[in-house]
Design an enzyme around this catalytic site. Structure first.
Site, PDB file in Angstrom:
ATOM      1  N   ASP A 152       0.801  -1.139   0.033  1.00 41.25           N
ATOM      2  CA  ASP A 152      -0.197  -0.021   0.142  1.00 41.25           C
ATOM      3  C   ASP A 152       0.838   1.264   0.143  1.00 41.25           C
ATOM      4  O   ASP A 152       0.530   2.159  -0.546  1.00 41.25           O
ATOM      5  CB  ASP A 152      -0.866  -0.026   1.342  1.00 41.25           C
ATOM      6  CG  ASP A 152      -1.790  -1.282   1.404  1.00 41.25           C
ATOM      7  OD1 ASP A 152      -2.528  -1.488   0.446  1.00 41.25           O
ATOM      8  OD2 ASP A 152      -1.897  -1.876   2.472  1.00 41.25           O
ATOM      9  N   GLY A 170      18.611  18.001  -5.650  1.00 40.56           N
ATOM     10  CA  GLY A 170      19.565  17.658  -4.905  1.00 40.56           C
ATOM     11  C   GLY A 170      19.861  19.099  -3.904  1.00 40.56           C
ATOM     12  O   GLY A 170      20.794  19.060  -3.290  1.00 40.56           O
ATOM     13  N   HIS A 177       9.224  13.574   0.055  1.00 43.78           N
ATOM     14  CA  HIS A 177       7.608  14.042   0.025  1.00 43.78           C
ATOM     15  C   HIS A 177       6.811  12.738   0.110  1.00 43.78           C
ATOM     16  O   HIS A 177       7.275  11.595  -0.304  1.00 43.78           O
ATOM     17  CB  HIS A 177       7.398  14.939  -1.130  1.00 43.78           C
ATOM     18  CG  HIS A 177       7.610  14.509  -2.403  1.00 43.78           C
ATOM     19  ND1 HIS A 177       8.581  15.243  -3.225  1.00 43.78           N
ATOM     20  CD2 HIS A 177       7.383  13.387  -3.159  1.00 43.78           C
ATOM     21  CE1 HIS A 177       8.789  14.396  -4.170  1.00 43.78           C
ATOM     22  NE2 HIS A 177       8.172  13.262  -4.323  1.00 43.78           N
ATOM     23  N   GLY A 186      -1.072   7.024  -3.826  1.00 41.93           N
ATOM     24  CA  GLY A 186      -1.369   7.366  -2.663  1.00 41.93           C
ATOM     25  C   GLY A 186      -0.345   6.666  -1.493  1.00 41.93           C
ATOM     26  O   GLY A 186      -0.288   5.428  -1.607  1.00 41.93           O
ATOM     27  N   HIS A 212       8.223  11.179   9.639  1.00 44.31           N
ATOM     28  CA  HIS A 212       7.487  12.375   9.329  1.00 44.31           C
ATOM     29  C   HIS A 212       6.803  12.132   7.889  1.00 44.31           C
ATOM     30  O   HIS A 212       5.578  12.338   8.028  1.00 44.31           O
ATOM     31  CB  HIS A 212       8.558  13.604   8.972  1.00 44.31           C
ATOM     32  CG  HIS A 212       7.785  14.935   8.483  1.00 44.31           C
ATOM     33  ND1 HIS A 212       7.461  15.858   9.363  1.00 44.31           N
ATOM     34  CD2 HIS A 212       7.435  15.174   7.195  1.00 44.31           C
ATOM     35  CE1 HIS A 212       6.762  16.790   8.586  1.00 44.31           C
ATOM     36  NE2 HIS A 212       6.956  16.502   7.290  1.00 44.31           N
ATOM     37  N   GLU A 213       7.329  11.539   6.911  1.00 34.64           N
ATOM     38  CA  GLU A 213       6.653  11.277   5.728  1.00 34.64           C
ATOM     39  C   GLU A 213       5.537  10.227   6.035  1.00 34.64           C
ATOM     40  O   GLU A 213       4.386  10.559   5.361  1.00 34.64           O
ATOM     41  CB  GLU A 213       7.676  10.781   4.668  1.00 34.64           C
ATOM     42  CG  GLU A 213       8.776  12.068   4.402  1.00 34.64           C
ATOM     43  CD  GLU A 213       8.217  13.207   3.885  1.00 34.64           C
ATOM     44  OE1 GLU A 213       7.185  13.226   3.403  1.00 34.64           O
ATOM     45  OE2 GLU A 213       8.885  14.247   3.774  1.00 34.64           O
ATOM     46  N   HIS A 216       2.374  11.784   6.925  1.00 40.76           N
ATOM     47  CA  HIS A 216       1.721  12.056   5.495  1.00 40.76           C
ATOM     48  C   HIS A 216       1.032  10.936   5.093  1.00 40.76           C
ATOM     49  O   HIS A 216      -0.307  10.942   4.605  1.00 40.76           O
ATOM     50  CB  HIS A 216       2.463  12.929   4.543  1.00 40.76           C
ATOM     51  CG  HIS A 216       2.855  14.216   4.920  1.00 40.76           C
ATOM     52  ND1 HIS A 216       2.270  15.357   5.584  1.00 40.76           N
ATOM     53  CD2 HIS A 216       4.146  14.648   4.978  1.00 40.76           C
ATOM     54  CE1 HIS A 216       3.010  16.108   5.803  1.00 40.76           C
ATOM     55  NE2 HIS A 216       4.191  15.768   5.418  1.00 40.76           N
ATOM     56  N   HIS A 222       0.572  19.044   8.020  1.00 38.33           N
ATOM     57  CA  HIS A 222       1.752  19.593   8.895  1.00 38.33           C
ATOM     58  C   HIS A 222       1.117  20.284  10.066  1.00 38.33           C
ATOM     59  O   HIS A 222      -0.030  20.710  10.111  1.00 38.33           O
ATOM     60  CB  HIS A 222       2.387  20.842   8.060  1.00 38.33           C
ATOM     61  CG  HIS A 222       3.396  20.113   7.252  1.00 38.33           C
ATOM     62  ND1 HIS A 222       3.905  20.637   6.039  1.00 38.33           N
ATOM     63  CD2 HIS A 222       4.227  18.793   7.269  1.00 38.33           C
ATOM     64  CE1 HIS A 222       4.703  20.067   5.327  1.00 38.33           C
ATOM     65  NE2 HIS A 222       4.849  18.637   5.991  1.00 38.33           N
ATOM     66  N   ASP A 372      -0.660  40.199  29.829  1.00 37.53           N
ATOM     67  CA  ASP A 372      -0.447  39.120  30.957  1.00 37.53           C
ATOM     68  C   ASP A 372      -1.895  38.410  31.113  1.00 37.53           C
ATOM     69  O   ASP A 372      -1.714  37.098  31.369  1.00 37.53           O
ATOM     70  CB  ASP A 372       0.122  39.702  32.429  1.00 37.53           C
ATOM     71  CG  ASP A 372       1.503  40.074  32.292  1.00 37.53           C
ATOM     72  OD1 ASP A 372       2.267  39.443  31.606  1.00 37.53           O
ATOM     73  OD2 ASP A 372       1.731  41.002  33.201  1.00 37.53           O
TER      74      ASP A 372
HETATM   75  C1  LIG Z   1      17.915  23.435  -7.003  1.00 33.58           C
HETATM   76  O1  LIG Z   1      16.806  24.254  -7.241  1.00 33.58           O
HETATM   77  C2  LIG Z   1      16.957  25.618  -6.355  1.00 33.58           C
HETATM   78  C3  LIG Z   1      15.603  26.312  -6.537  1.00 33.58           C
HETATM   79  O2  LIG Z   1      15.283  26.288  -7.749  1.00 33.58           O
HETATM   80  C4  LIG Z   1      18.303  26.258  -6.690  1.00 33.58           C
HETATM   81  O3  LIG Z   1      18.369  27.505  -5.874  1.00 33.58           O
HETATM   82  C5  LIG Z   1      19.279  25.215  -6.640  1.00 33.58           C
HETATM   83  O4  LIG Z   1      20.346  25.853  -6.970  1.00 33.58           O
HETATM   84  C6  LIG Z   1      19.185  23.933  -7.107  1.00 33.58           C
HETATM   85  N1  LIG Z   1      20.229  22.977  -7.139  1.00 33.58           N
HETATM   86  C7  LIG Z   1      20.713  22.343  -7.880  1.00 33.58           C
HETATM   87  C8  LIG Z   1      21.756  21.514  -7.242  1.00 33.58           C
HETATM   88  O5  LIG Z   1      20.777  22.401  -9.021  1.00 33.58           O
HETATM   89 ZN   LIG Z   2       8.017  12.017  -5.729  1.00 33.19          ZN
HETATM   90 ZN   LIG Z   3       5.899  16.942   5.796  1.00 33.54          ZN
END
Ligand SMILES: *[C@@H]1O[C@H](CO)[C@@H](O)[C@H](O)[C@H]1NC(C)=O
Ligand SMILES: [Zn+2]
Ligand SMILES: [Zn+2]
Ligand SMILES: *[C@@H]1O[C@H](CO)[C@@H](O)[C@H](O)[C@H]1NC(C)=O
Ligand SMILES: *[C@@H]1O[C@H](CO)[C@@H](O)[C@H](O)[C@H]1NC(C)=O
Length: 460
Positions: A152, A170, A177, A186, A212-213, A216, A222, A372
């Protein structure tokens, strides 16, 4: 008119999707646009109606942080959005269309599709298993790992654009997420393959992010409570992990408690302990409600024991650790104070336009930075605001400060020390609290008539 007990019952059966405020006028689009960019989303390229999505995201973001996005003048906004965050779901177009926010079965399966190169497989599996246990410990839910088929909940590591509108790149600002309960995507959890995943205090701790995830995946959005696992910023400090009462209450509202309950270790206030102090106290439609941290203690005349729970359960839009509260019975509102903000509440809803500034709303001078204690005298419609050793008087009928204030508390309320922590009215008396002492002040005789222990309210 609904009574609070009835409201509470109604709330317990409804889901925890965030209510949507209509007040989107004053947001600073630039600030928020930057924030969205940090999430690594490129909505224009995806041909989404940017304005519509932005409006919705703005509203949801405001509520998830419990603050107004007003741009540079609001110093809270930048720091709140600078911290690394989980990218979903209360800031996604998807959350608008998702209706089912809970699984309809209690036995759920999961599968791990692939791994990060930074950790041995065993460590990944152990972290994920511990993260599931966080939630199965406090609910009737059980989780079983499956190998032959898709579970699931499918957990997987992805690089860059991976086909679901939430690209990773990155960057440290968006590392994972998850999707709310449902078929297909889902419940699924996606991690950024290009991040470094760890089993220690270095970013990002795989167990903590997964826990945390999975919140969700199970239907939670949140939290505004900074201590909560479901607070959107990554705040792992490698201490022994304990699930917060805020998270426990919300997941139990969806699935009920565990048949083998583990006591929450969070400091739920014990109204009978000596020396207990309160953040605020107010009446509401005949009840007396005490506030402490993120808990309320409701004293209802026909119940033998007080009701204790998290404030969030009735008023999800209020902050914890409030300064003061009073009942404006003329307009059937409760008003809550924290710092220089006031929230007006009717039943469980924060009214439109709130929170707002106490200076503009009541006419306090800028030297007043917090309240207060506050109480509205029923007979006269005059509200008394206590600040340090002074008090102000506000007329609820004319909605203006009475002239001639502030005055010294000690002068007009003889016997009350020079500071008031909490106050409310019952019949002819004001009940003043300072630290753990209570003084009953009679409004006719202008004298202290009794000083019973604070716990006298709780049938200890
Ligand atoms: C990833 O995206 C962010 C926001 O768009 C940007 O500031 C950042 O430089 C990007 N990082 C890379 C490694 O591309
Ligand atoms: Zn994704
Ligand atoms: Zn979250
Ligand atoms: C979600 O709920 C809304 C309003 O209750 C309804 O109009 C819509 O059809 C529902 N969507 C789905 C996919 O069930
Ligand atoms: C990962 O760290 C936790 C402590 O945070 C520890 O209990 C656990 O054994 C570690 N896992 C592995 C596989 O080393």
């Amino acid at each position: 008119m609904l009574s609070l007990p009835l409201l509470l019952l109604l709330l317990a059966t409804s889901s925890y999707s965030l209510p949507v405020s209509q007040d989107g006028a004053q947001q600073n689009v630039e600030t928020v646009w930057k924030y969205l960019e940090n999430l690594g989303e490129d909505m224009q390229a995806k041909n989404v109606d940017v304005k519509e999505v932005m409006d919705e995201k703005l509203r949801q973001m405001e509520q998830s942080f419990g603050l107004k996005v007003t741009g540079n003048s609001n110093s809270e906004t930048p720091s709140a959005i600078k911290t690394p965050m989980c990218g979903v779901p209360d800031v996604t177009p998807y959350s608008i269309t998702y209706n089912n926010t809970q699984w309809t079965k209690t036995h759920l399966t999961y599968s791990i599709l692939n791994y990060t190169p930074h950790l041995p497989r065993k460590v990944v599996e152990d972290a994920i298993e511990r993260a599931f246990k966080v939630w199965s410990d406090v609910t009737p839910l059980t989780f079983e790992r499956v190998f032959e088929e898709e579970g699931d909940i499918v957990l997987s590591f992805h690089q860059g654009d991976h086909g679901d509108l939430y690209s990773f790149n990155g960057s440290k600002s968006h590392f994972a997420h998850a999707f709310p309960p449902g078929p297909g995507l889902g419940g699924d959890v996606h991690y950024d393959l290009d991040e470094t995943w760890t089993n220690n205090s270095d970013n990002f701790n795989l167990f903590y992010v997964t826990a945390h995830e999975l919140g969700h995946s199970l239907g939670l959005s949140h939290s505004k409570d900074e201590e909560a696992l479901m607070f959107p910023s990554y705040t792992w400090n490698n201490k022994d992990f304990v699930l917060n009462q805020d998270d426990i209450s919300k997941i139990q509202a969806l699935y009920g408690p565990s048949p083998n309950p583990i006591q929450p270790t969070d400091a739920t206030p014990d109204p009978c302990s000596s020396g207990l102090t309160f953040d605020a106290i107010t009446t509401y439609r005949g009840e007396v409600i005490f506030f402490k941290d993120r808990f309320y203690i409701r004293v209802i005349s026909f119940l033998p024991k007080p009701l204790i729970n998290v404030i969030d359960l009735i008023w999800p839009d209020l902050p914890s650790k409030i300064d003061a509260a009073y009942e404006a019975s003329l307009v059937d509102e409760l008003r809550f104070f924290k710092g220089n903000k006031v929230w007006a509440v009717q039943e469980q809803n924060v009214l439109r336009g709130f929170p707002t500034d106490i200076h503009s709303f009541f006419g306090f001078p800028s030297s007043v930075t917090h309240i207060d204690a506050a109480v509205c005298e029923e007979e006269t419609g005059k509200t008394y605001f206590f600040v340090d050793n002074m008090y102000w008087r506000y007329d609820e009928n004319t909605r203006s400060m009475d002239p001639g204030y502030p005055r010294l508390i000690a002068e007009d309320f003889p016997g009350i020390d020079d500071k008031v922590d909490d106050v409310f009215q019952k019949e002819d008396n004001f009940y003043f609290f300072h630290q753990s002492t209570q003084h009953i002040f009679n409004l006719q005789t202008r004298k202290i008539v009794d000083a019973p222990d604070s716990s006298s309210w709780f049938n200890c």
